[in-house]
Design an enzyme around this catalytic site. Sequence first.
Site, PDB file in Angstrom:
ATOM      1  N   ARG A   1       0.014  -8.972  13.670  1.00  0.00           N
ATOM      2  CA  ARG A   1      -0.626  -7.988  12.779  1.00  0.00           C
ATOM      3  C   ARG A   1      -1.537  -8.679  11.774  1.00  0.00           C
ATOM      4  O   ARG A   1      -2.584  -8.162  11.412  1.00  0.00           O
ATOM      5  CB  ARG A   1       0.446  -7.175  12.031  1.00  0.00           C
ATOM      6  CG  ARG A   1       0.995  -6.028  12.857  1.00  0.00           C
ATOM      7  CD  ARG A   1       2.347  -5.612  12.349  1.00  0.00           C
ATOM      8  NE  ARG A   1       2.295  -4.886  11.108  1.00  0.00           N
ATOM      9  CZ  ARG A   1       3.326  -4.756  10.279  1.00  0.00           C
ATOM     10  NH1 ARG A   1       4.478  -5.316  10.577  1.00  0.00           N
ATOM     11  NH2 ARG A   1       3.218  -4.064   9.189  1.00  0.00           N
TER      12      ARG A   1
ATOM     13  N   ARG B   1      -9.329   0.865   9.017  1.00  0.00           N
ATOM     14  CA  ARG B   1      -9.034  -0.553   9.204  1.00  0.00           C
ATOM     15  C   ARG B   1      -9.917  -1.200  10.263  1.00  0.00           C
ATOM     16  O   ARG B   1      -9.589  -2.301  10.738  1.00  0.00           O
ATOM     17  CB  ARG B   1      -7.547  -0.810   9.434  1.00  0.00           C
ATOM     18  CG  ARG B   1      -6.901  -0.083  10.521  1.00  0.00           C
ATOM     19  CD  ARG B   1      -5.490   0.285  10.171  1.00  0.00           C
ATOM     20  NE  ARG B   1      -4.510  -0.770  10.199  1.00  0.00           N
ATOM     21  CZ  ARG B   1      -3.279  -0.610   9.710  1.00  0.00           C
ATOM     22  NH1 ARG B   1      -2.919   0.519   9.150  1.00  0.00           N
ATOM     23  NH2 ARG B   1      -2.411  -1.571   9.784  1.00  0.00           N
TER      24      ARG B   1
ATOM     25  N   ARG C   1      12.043  -5.574   4.403  1.00  0.00           N
ATOM     26  CA  ARG C   1      11.740  -4.142   4.225  1.00  0.00           C
ATOM     27  C   ARG C   1      12.691  -3.239   5.004  1.00  0.00           C
ATOM     28  O   ARG C   1      13.025  -3.499   6.148  1.00  0.00           O
ATOM     29  CB  ARG C   1      10.298  -3.868   4.684  1.00  0.00           C
ATOM     30  CG  ARG C   1       9.982  -2.377   4.724  1.00  0.00           C
ATOM     31  CD  ARG C   1       8.515  -2.101   4.754  1.00  0.00           C
ATOM     32  NE  ARG C   1       7.875  -2.523   6.002  1.00  0.00           N
ATOM     33  CZ  ARG C   1       6.588  -2.368   6.238  1.00  0.00           C
ATOM     34  NH1 ARG C   1       5.796  -1.847   5.323  1.00  0.00           N
ATOM     35  NH2 ARG C   1       6.085  -2.776   7.387  1.00  0.00           N
TER      36      ARG C   1
ATOM     37  N   ARG D   1      11.495  -1.745  10.732  1.00  0.00           N
ATOM     38  CA  ARG D   1      10.464  -1.403  11.713  1.00  0.00           C
ATOM     39  C   ARG D   1      10.380  -2.450  12.815  1.00  0.00           C
ATOM     40  O   ARG D   1      10.522  -3.639  12.569  1.00  0.00           O
ATOM     41  CB  ARG D   1       9.099  -1.270  11.011  1.00  0.00           C
ATOM     42  CG  ARG D   1       8.900   0.092  10.406  1.00  0.00           C
ATOM     43  CD  ARG D   1       7.685   0.202   9.512  1.00  0.00           C
ATOM     44  NE  ARG D   1       6.468  -0.453   9.990  1.00  0.00           N
ATOM     45  CZ  ARG D   1       5.315  -0.412   9.315  1.00  0.00           C
ATOM     46  NH1 ARG D   1       5.231   0.241   8.171  1.00  0.00           N
ATOM     47  NH2 ARG D   1       4.252  -1.040   9.784  1.00  0.00           N
TER      48      ARG D   1
ATOM     49  N   LYS E   1       0.839  -1.216   0.000  1.00  0.00           N
ATOM     50  CA  LYS E   1       0.000   0.000   0.000  1.00  0.00           C
ATOM     51  C   LYS E   1       0.870   1.262   0.000  1.00  0.00           C
ATOM     52  O   LYS E   1       0.661   2.178  -0.786  1.00  0.00           O
ATOM     53  CB  LYS E   1      -0.950   0.005   1.212  1.00  0.00           C
ATOM     54  CG  LYS E   1      -1.834  -1.225   1.319  1.00  0.00           C
ATOM     55  CD  LYS E   1      -2.756  -1.178   2.507  1.00  0.00           C
ATOM     56  CE  LYS E   1      -2.059  -1.129   3.867  1.00  0.00           C
ATOM     57  NZ  LYS E   1      -1.315  -2.377   4.207  1.00  0.00           N
TER      58      LYS E   1
HETATM   59  P1  AP5 Z   1       4.826  -1.616   1.806  1.00  0.00           P
HETATM   60  O1  AP5 Z   1       4.445  -0.768   0.646  1.00  0.00           O
HETATM   61  O2  AP5 Z   1       5.632  -1.013   2.889  1.00  0.00           O
HETATM   62  O3  AP5 Z   1       3.536  -2.360   2.385  1.00  0.00           O
HETATM   63  P2  AP5 Z   1       2.290  -1.784   3.201  1.00  0.00           P
HETATM   64  O4  AP5 Z   1       1.065  -2.409   2.616  1.00  0.00           O
HETATM   65  O5  AP5 Z   1       2.336  -0.301   3.270  1.00  0.00           O
HETATM   66  O6  AP5 Z   1       2.600  -2.471   4.582  1.00  0.00           O
HETATM   67  P3  AP5 Z   1       2.632  -1.866   6.082  1.00  0.00           P
HETATM   68  O7  AP5 Z   1       3.362  -2.864   6.926  1.00  0.00           O
HETATM   69  O8  AP5 Z   1       3.149  -0.469   6.088  1.00  0.00           O
HETATM   70  O9  AP5 Z   1       1.145  -1.911   6.423  1.00  0.00           O
HETATM   71  P4  AP5 Z   1       0.482  -1.875   7.794  1.00  0.00           P
HETATM   72  O10 AP5 Z   1      -0.913  -1.694   7.373  1.00  0.00           O
HETATM   73  O11 AP5 Z   1       0.704  -3.018   8.685  1.00  0.00           O
HETATM   74  O12 AP5 Z   1       1.260  -0.714   8.560  1.00  0.00           O
HETATM   75  P5  AP5 Z   1       0.894   0.766   8.898  1.00  0.00           P
HETATM   76  O13 AP5 Z   1       2.122   1.576   8.807  1.00  0.00           O
HETATM   77  O14 AP5 Z   1      -0.314   1.202   8.154  1.00  0.00           O
HETATM   78  O15 AP5 Z   1       5.598  -2.904   1.187  1.00  0.00           O
HETATM   79  C1  AP5 Z   1       6.149  -3.890   2.053  1.00  0.00           C
HETATM   80  C2  AP5 Z   1       7.507  -4.369   1.462  1.00  0.00           C
HETATM   81  O16 AP5 Z   1       7.269  -5.024   0.218  1.00  0.00           O
HETATM   82  C3  AP5 Z   1       8.487  -3.225   1.133  1.00  0.00           C
HETATM   83  O17 AP5 Z   1       9.774  -3.640   1.465  1.00  0.00           O
HETATM   84  C4  AP5 Z   1       8.332  -3.003  -0.371  1.00  0.00           C
HETATM   85  O18 AP5 Z   1       9.529  -2.540  -0.957  1.00  0.00           O
HETATM   86  C5  AP5 Z   1       7.970  -4.401  -0.860  1.00  0.00           C
HETATM   87  N1  AP5 Z   1       7.025  -4.389  -1.980  1.00  0.00           N
HETATM   88  C6  AP5 Z   1       5.905  -3.614  -2.112  1.00  0.00           C
HETATM   89  N2  AP5 Z   1       5.249  -3.914  -3.251  1.00  0.00           N
HETATM   90  C7  AP5 Z   1       5.972  -4.925  -3.845  1.00  0.00           C
HETATM   91  C8  AP5 Z   1       5.786  -5.689  -5.060  1.00  0.00           C
HETATM   92  N3  AP5 Z   1       4.742  -5.493  -5.871  1.00  0.00           N
HETATM   93  N4  AP5 Z   1       6.710  -6.641  -5.336  1.00  0.00           N
HETATM   94  C9  AP5 Z   1       7.779  -6.872  -4.515  1.00  0.00           C
HETATM   95  N5  AP5 Z   1       7.988  -6.179  -3.349  1.00  0.00           N
HETATM   96  C10 AP5 Z   1       7.088  -5.226  -3.031  1.00  0.00           C
HETATM   97  O19 AP5 Z   1       0.465   0.638  10.420  1.00  0.00           O
HETATM   98  C11 AP5 Z   1       1.411   0.344  11.434  1.00  0.00           C
HETATM   99  C12 AP5 Z   1       0.736   0.378  12.797  1.00  0.00           C
HETATM  100  O20 AP5 Z   1       0.213   1.712  13.059  1.00  0.00           O
HETATM  101  C13 AP5 Z   1      -0.481  -0.538  12.953  1.00  0.00           C
HETATM  102  O21 AP5 Z   1      -0.101  -1.856  13.295  1.00  0.00           O
HETATM  103  C14 AP5 Z   1      -1.253   0.181  14.072  1.00  0.00           C
HETATM  104  O22 AP5 Z   1      -0.665  -0.066  15.318  1.00  0.00           O
HETATM  105  C15 AP5 Z   1      -1.047   1.647  13.734  1.00  0.00           C
HETATM  106  N6  AP5 Z   1      -2.093   2.154  12.831  1.00  0.00           N
HETATM  107  C16 AP5 Z   1      -1.910   2.674  11.589  1.00  0.00           C
HETATM  108  N7  AP5 Z   1      -3.077   3.024  11.035  1.00  0.00           N
HETATM  109  C17 AP5 Z   1      -4.032   2.721  11.957  1.00  0.00           C
HETATM  110  C18 AP5 Z   1      -5.447   2.819  11.954  1.00  0.00           C
HETATM  111  N8  AP5 Z   1      -6.123   3.283  10.893  1.00  0.00           N
HETATM  112  N9  AP5 Z   1      -6.111   2.410  13.057  1.00  0.00           N
HETATM  113  C19 AP5 Z   1      -5.455   1.949  14.139  1.00  0.00           C
HETATM  114  N10 AP5 Z   1      -4.119   1.799  14.192  1.00  0.00           N
HETATM  115  C20 AP5 Z   1      -3.403   2.189  13.102  1.00  0.00           C
HETATM  116 MG    MG Z   2       2.707   1.134   4.806  1.00  0.00          MG
END
Ligand code: AP5
Ligand code: MG
Length: 218
Positions: A166, A85, A123, A155, A13
Amino acid sequence: MDVIFLGPPGAGKGTQAQILEKAYGLHQLSTGDMLRKNRIEGTELGKLAQSYMDRGDLVPDDIIIAVVEKELERLPGALFDGFPRTVPQAEALENLLRRKSRPYTVILFDVSEGMIRERLIGRWVNPKTGRVFHERFSPPPDGKIDADGTPLIQREDDKPEAVRHRLEVYHKQTEPLIAYYGDPRRGRLVKVDATESVENVSKVIAHALGFQDVAASP
Ligand code: AP5
Ligand code: MG
């Protein structure tokens, strides 16, 4: 234009949001990046979010909804990355967008759990900008220092135990949003095969959003 990215952790994402922001001027609104920035700055929000995030739990709805509401006031359109989410978050966003008569599209990232683990374990991120790299798929610069001079990090919640948790949280609290947005009274839902390469996924999303040109990598 408002776009919601829905999908499990590690689905890509953030990667795609950064590409679309650069190529088409959409504004990435990543709640995860906002929380991490607050942690670095040591704000009350950052301190509050810390333990939830490191465990891989969600930060409570009322806190996140208030943060997004405030951001939306100043944005004419957003690319929501990691929000909503939970069903209460989706309902809050639905009310906000409806009040402003803003239609939206939901992009659902479809990817297997095995691939998610591989993507998260390799990552590396820039903690200041949120820019994302992968050891194999999007190699980081030499010495793992980004172009702005910031050392890249892995991270805390990308450790195997937190990733496992997660994914459980995703299935329990976020997956119900697929049915929520499947309701035709809501925004258009488009499922994207996120197992493809970064470039191919970008092309499919750009096409789904009606952009003519193929997105360029950042
Ligand atoms: P990446 O693009 O980083 O993936 P992502 O979907 O953004 O994954 P996240 O881990 O950031 O999602 P998340 O939802 O768990 O975390 P968030 O920060 O929102 O890609 C991942 C890897 O794959 C990278 O290394 C990339 O290079 C590689 N890649 C990407 N696409 C590829 C492809 N097509 N082919 C090959 N490689 C590829 O949330 C973190 C924490 O914050 C949560 O756990 C929670 O505690 C809190 N939080 C955030 N938002 C909320 C909310 N709305 N409500 C409550 N708590 C929240
Ligand atoms: Mg992300």
